[in-house]
Design a protein around this motif. Structure first.
Motif, PDB file in Angstrom:
ATOM      1  N   PRO A  39      51.323  34.229  36.637  1.00 56.66           N
ATOM      2  CA  PRO A  39      49.985  33.982  37.184  1.00 56.66           C
ATOM      3  C   PRO A  39      49.899  32.703  38.002  1.00 56.66           C
ATOM      4  O   PRO A  39      50.502  31.679  37.659  1.00 56.66           O
ATOM      5  CB  PRO A  39      49.112  33.893  35.932  1.00 56.66           C
ATOM      6  N   GLY A  40      49.124  32.780  39.078  1.00 60.74           N
ATOM      7  CA  GLY A  40      48.814  31.612  39.891  1.00 60.74           C
ATOM      8  C   GLY A  40      47.339  31.512  40.217  1.00 60.74           C
ATOM      9  O   GLY A  40      46.875  30.505  40.750  1.00 60.74           O
ATOM     10  N   ILE A  41      46.588  32.595  39.898  1.00 64.10           N
ATOM     11  CA  ILE A  41      45.167  32.681  40.238  1.00 64.10           C
ATOM     12  C   ILE A  41      44.385  33.118  39.008  1.00 64.10           C
ATOM     13  O   ILE A  41      44.798  34.047  38.307  1.00 64.10           O
ATOM     14  CB  ILE A  41      44.931  33.703  41.370  1.00 64.10           C
ATOM     15  N   VAL A  42      43.274  32.459  38.752  1.00 63.22           N
ATOM     16  CA  VAL A  42      42.257  32.985  37.846  1.00 63.22           C
ATOM     17  C   VAL A  42      41.086  33.421  38.715  1.00 63.22           C
ATOM     18  O   VAL A  42      40.646  32.656  39.586  1.00 63.22           O
ATOM     19  CB  VAL A  42      41.793  31.930  36.825  1.00 63.22           C
ATOM     20  N   TRP A  70      51.912  34.538  42.104  1.00 70.19           N
ATOM     21  CA  TRP A  70      50.486  34.425  42.386  1.00 70.19           C
ATOM     22  C   TRP A  70      49.695  35.553  41.722  1.00 70.19           C
ATOM     23  O   TRP A  70      48.629  35.932  42.207  1.00 70.19           O
ATOM     24  CB  TRP A  70      50.231  34.430  43.892  1.00 70.19           C
ATOM     25  N   ALA A  71      50.174  36.094  40.614  1.00 72.58           N
ATOM     26  CA  ALA A  71      49.437  37.154  39.933  1.00 72.58           C
ATOM     27  C   ALA A  71      48.087  36.630  39.449  1.00 72.58           C
ATOM     28  O   ALA A  71      47.881  35.420  39.288  1.00 72.58           O
ATOM     29  CB  ALA A  71      50.251  37.697  38.768  1.00 72.58           C
ATOM     30  N   ILE A  72      47.187  37.554  39.220  1.00 73.28           N
ATOM     31  CA  ILE A  72      45.785  37.226  38.931  1.00 73.28           C
ATOM     32  C   ILE A  72      45.485  37.434  37.453  1.00 73.28           C
ATOM     33  O   ILE A  72      45.846  38.461  36.867  1.00 73.28           O
ATOM     34  CB  ILE A  72      44.857  38.107  39.778  1.00 73.28           C
ATOM     35  N   LEU A  73      44.797  36.453  36.863  1.00 70.41           N
ATOM     36  CA  LEU A  73      44.193  36.603  35.542  1.00 70.41           C
ATOM     37  C   LEU A  73      42.702  36.828  35.744  1.00 70.41           C
ATOM     38  O   LEU A  73      42.019  35.975  36.336  1.00 70.41           O
ATOM     39  CB  LEU A  73      44.411  35.346  34.688  1.00 70.41           C
ATOM     40  N   GLY A  74      42.198  37.956  35.300  1.00 71.25           N
ATOM     41  CA  GLY A  74      40.776  38.226  35.404  1.00 71.25           C
ATOM     42  C   GLY A  74      39.992  37.443  34.372  1.00 71.25           C
ATOM     43  O   GLY A  74      40.510  37.084  33.308  1.00 71.25           O
TER      44      GLY A  74
END
Length: 500
Positions: A39-42, A70-74
């Motif tokens: 992850p790199g993005i929330v 840069w995967a996303i954490l919702g």
């Protein structure tokens, strides 16, 4: 679409990592190893728009072998976000995107989001995730009205109970902004740099507004932290654009027809645009490789889109609700509503819009007319009319004020405001009820009821109109239009306007 249909004898295939290889032929799916993503993005506010837009751009980079870190954490901060979390977690945070062009459909499964953080009182899980230095961007789609803006001053509404709570309890906040402040405090204490706050809502100067909310809230409890955020963090302005309807029974049935059991599918038009100020304090994905535009002048793009598309949506939706026209495409097919849209746009909105590279206002209007008229997009007038108190204030009234200051006519914009006032009375012209559709619905319906006999009562809502009730060029036209609507009906008013 026929070639995408699956043999349904065994029922649709439950969507998950384990079933990606078994998806029906013709449906694109992630080609990258999702287990290797980090992850790199929330992203706070996991509605349909984010998954069809910002998450899609990141997914496209991953498909090209880039952005693997840069995967996303919702994330969400309200109790109702838990239902979406449950749906997405059950399918490994995968989403089926269904593109609806006027003449064809296509589908793909995207996988840039790898987890959805727990929804907790005090937002502990969200704070801990954002405090991790691996998170370099915190994105946000929380609607235009979600930034605690004081309508009278344009600054942070420090009297709002949510803001007062977060100022008094900075380590257990209830808002997304309070959680951002708490995470930035932890990062500073640990010697880490800040993240970039990336607003993806339809607001003029949305990055500046996000900065105002975060820094202003921090200043209430920790002025030194506020100073550090203001000096070190970045909040780029951006313009986002794609029509993404809400998901309902029809969309759930459509994805099942494709052979996929997806509890949270997303339909969208065959158009996307993302224009971003290149100001990222901790790095960013190369979204431009997936079609985004980085520029130092977001403002011109933003003003064109907000004034022609977003303001145009409000021109259509209130008239459509009153006349029981169900969708925006249906409004564009309705002769009287379409005539209203074209005349207000060409005579009163386009003159207040500057061109951008490669696009004049008139060309952009033609593009918007084609997009709005797409019959495959079932974008309801009710969805578009939601939160008119934020959308009229943000999209239409600034245009109206500019025209008044220049001494130019506002008859069409006055009619649009009169239609909104009539809609907020709560009944359509066929007698059916309009259910509450605004955070301030009770106050709006009260003012709309009073305005039936005294139209200027509507303009006396100072939190919306400020001093506009005293602007004769607007108030007189508004009064005449609302009286005509109540006396002869919406279509009569539209015909009168179209006929000059």
């Amino acid at each position: 679409m026929d070639e995408l249909m699956k043999d349904m004898s065994a029922g649709p295939l439950p969507l998950s990592n384990a079933t990606l290889a078994e998806l029906p032929e013709g449906i694109a799916r992630p080609t990258y190893d999702r287990a290797r993503l980090t992850p790199g993005i929330v992203h706070i506010g996991l509605g349909n728009f984010h998954r069809a837009h910002q998450a899609w751009y990141t997914h496209r980079l991953m498909q090209a072998g880039a952005a693997q870190d840069w995967a996303i954490l919702g994330a969400g901060v309200r109790p109702y976000d838990a239902a979406m979390r449950d749906r997405l977690k059950a399918q490994d945070c995968l989403t089926t995107l269904i593109e609806l062009a006027p003449d064809h459909r296509s589908a793909e499964v995207t996988g840039a989001m790898i987890d959805y953080l727990p929804i907790e009182e005090g937002n502990g899980a969200l704070i801990r995730a954002m405090a991790d230095p691996a998170i370099r961007i915190v994105g946000m789609t929380v609607t235009e009205g979600g930034y605690y803006i004081d309508a009278a001053t344009g600054g942070l509404d420090t009297s709002h109970p949510d803001i007062a709570h977060d100022a008094a309890h900075p380590d257990a906040p209830r808002t997304a902004f309070g959680a951002m402040v708490a995470a930035l405090k932890l990062r500073r204490a640990a010697g880490h740099g800040p993240f970039t706050g990336l607003c993806c809502d339809n607001l003029r100067g949305n990055g500046a507004i996000l900065r105002q909310t975060v820094v202003g809230l921090a200043r209430l409890s920790d002025p030194a932290l506020a100073g550090w955020i203001e000096a070190k963090a970045s909040f780029p302005n951006s313009m986002v654009d794609s029509i993404v309807p809400a998901t309902g029974p029809a969309e759930l049935e459509l994805v099942r027809e494709l052979g996929i059991d997806d509890k949270a599918p997303v339909t969208h038009e065959n158009f996307r645009q993302w224009v971003i100020e290149d100001d990222f304090c901790a790095g960013r994905p190369d979204w431009d490789r997936a079609g985004a535009t980085f520029t130092d002048d977001v403002h011109a793009y933003e003003m064109m889109k907000i004034r022609i598309l977003n303001a145009g949506h409000q021109v259509l939706a209130n008239a459509g609700e009153l006349l029981s026209v169900p969708t925006i495409a249906d409004c564009m097919a309705h002769p009287a509503i379409a005539a209203l849209f074209r005349k207000v746009q060409t005579e009163e909105i386009l003159p207040q819009v500057d061109p951008v590279p490669g696009m004049t206002p008139a060309e952009y209007l033609a593009l918007i007319e084609r997009r709005f008229a797409n019959p495959a997009i079932r974008d309801t007038t009710r969805r578009v009319a939601f939160d008119g108190s934020s959308r009229h204030s943000g999209f239409l009234l600034p245009i109206l004020r500019e025209r008044l200051a220049a001494g130019t006519g506002v008859s069409g914009l006055a009619l649009v405001e009169a239609l909104w006032a009539r809609m907020c009375e709560g009944t359509r012209e066929d007698g059916s009820a309009i259910e509450a559709n605004d955070p301030n619905w009770d106050a709006l319906t009260e003012a709309a009821g009073a305005a039936r006999d005294r139209p200027r009562a509507w303009l006396e809502q100072r939190t919306l109109y400020g001093d506009l009730a005293g602007a004769a060029g607007f108030a007189d036209a508004f009064e005449g239009w609302l009286a005509l609507i109540w006396r002869e009906g919406t279509e009569a008013a539209l015909r009168r306007y179209a006929g000059g």
